[in-house]
Design a protein around this motif. Structure first.
Motif, PDB file in Angstrom:
ATOM      1  N   CYS A  58      30.616  40.834  28.274  1.00 31.76           N
ATOM      2  CA  CYS A  58      31.726  39.989  27.801  1.00 31.76           C
ATOM      3  C   CYS A  58      32.040  40.264  26.340  1.00 31.76           C
ATOM      4  N   GLU A  71      33.367  29.578  26.445  1.00 34.63           N
ATOM      5  CA  GLU A  71      33.968  30.640  27.249  1.00 34.63           C
ATOM      6  C   GLU A  71      32.890  31.530  27.859  1.00 34.63           C
ATOM      7  N   GLU A  74      31.427  29.775  30.800  1.00 33.72           N
ATOM      8  CA  GLU A  74      32.308  29.863  31.967  1.00 33.72           C
ATOM      9  C   GLU A  74      32.234  31.220  32.646  1.00 33.72           C
ATOM     10  N   ARG A  75      32.176  32.287  31.850  1.00 37.48           N
ATOM     11  CA  ARG A  75      32.226  33.641  32.397  1.00 37.48           C
ATOM     12  C   ARG A  75      30.893  34.110  32.974  1.00 37.48           C
TER      13      ARG A  75
END
Length: 118
Positions: A58, A71, A74-75
């Protein structure tokens, strides 16, 4: 089987495109190969857990940009992950330790994390 029948069956198979391999991501002396699920730092292989690998992937997807802990949660984690947990912080700590010195992942106060040039 007649050879004409075999040829007729093989042609459609040959026309099918093989899916492209995901691109290798690199930043500085870190190279991540998503197809082979390998990471190298300065030519040395770094063994990462699945979450550490996903976290690094990421960050390397957007080098130089800040990604918030929310974030990343979430990923990398599933939807059942507690948004108030320190899972990102602890996984980031382990990832940094495995990548070694000099540090490449920067913590941005009240912002998130960044890898690479700012």
């Amino acid at each position: 089987f007649a050879s004409a029948g075999r040829v007729a069956r093989v042609r459609p198979l040959a026309r099918r495109a093989t899916p492209p391999l995901p691109p290798t991501r690199a930043c500085g002396d870190i190279t991540l190969d998503p197809a082979r699920r390998t990471v190298f730092r300065a030519g040395r292989r770094v063994d990462l857990s699945a979450r550490e690998f996903a976290l690094l992937e990421c960050l390397l997807a957007v080098p130089g940009l800040v990604i918030s802990a929310e974030e990343l949660l979430e990923r990398v984690w599933d939807e059942a992950a507690d948004p108030f947990s320190s899972a990102v912080k602890h996984t980031m700590h382990r990832l940094r330790a495995k990548l070694g010195d000099p540090p490449v992942i920067e913590t941005i106060r009240e912002g998130g994390y960044r890898i690479g040039p700012s």
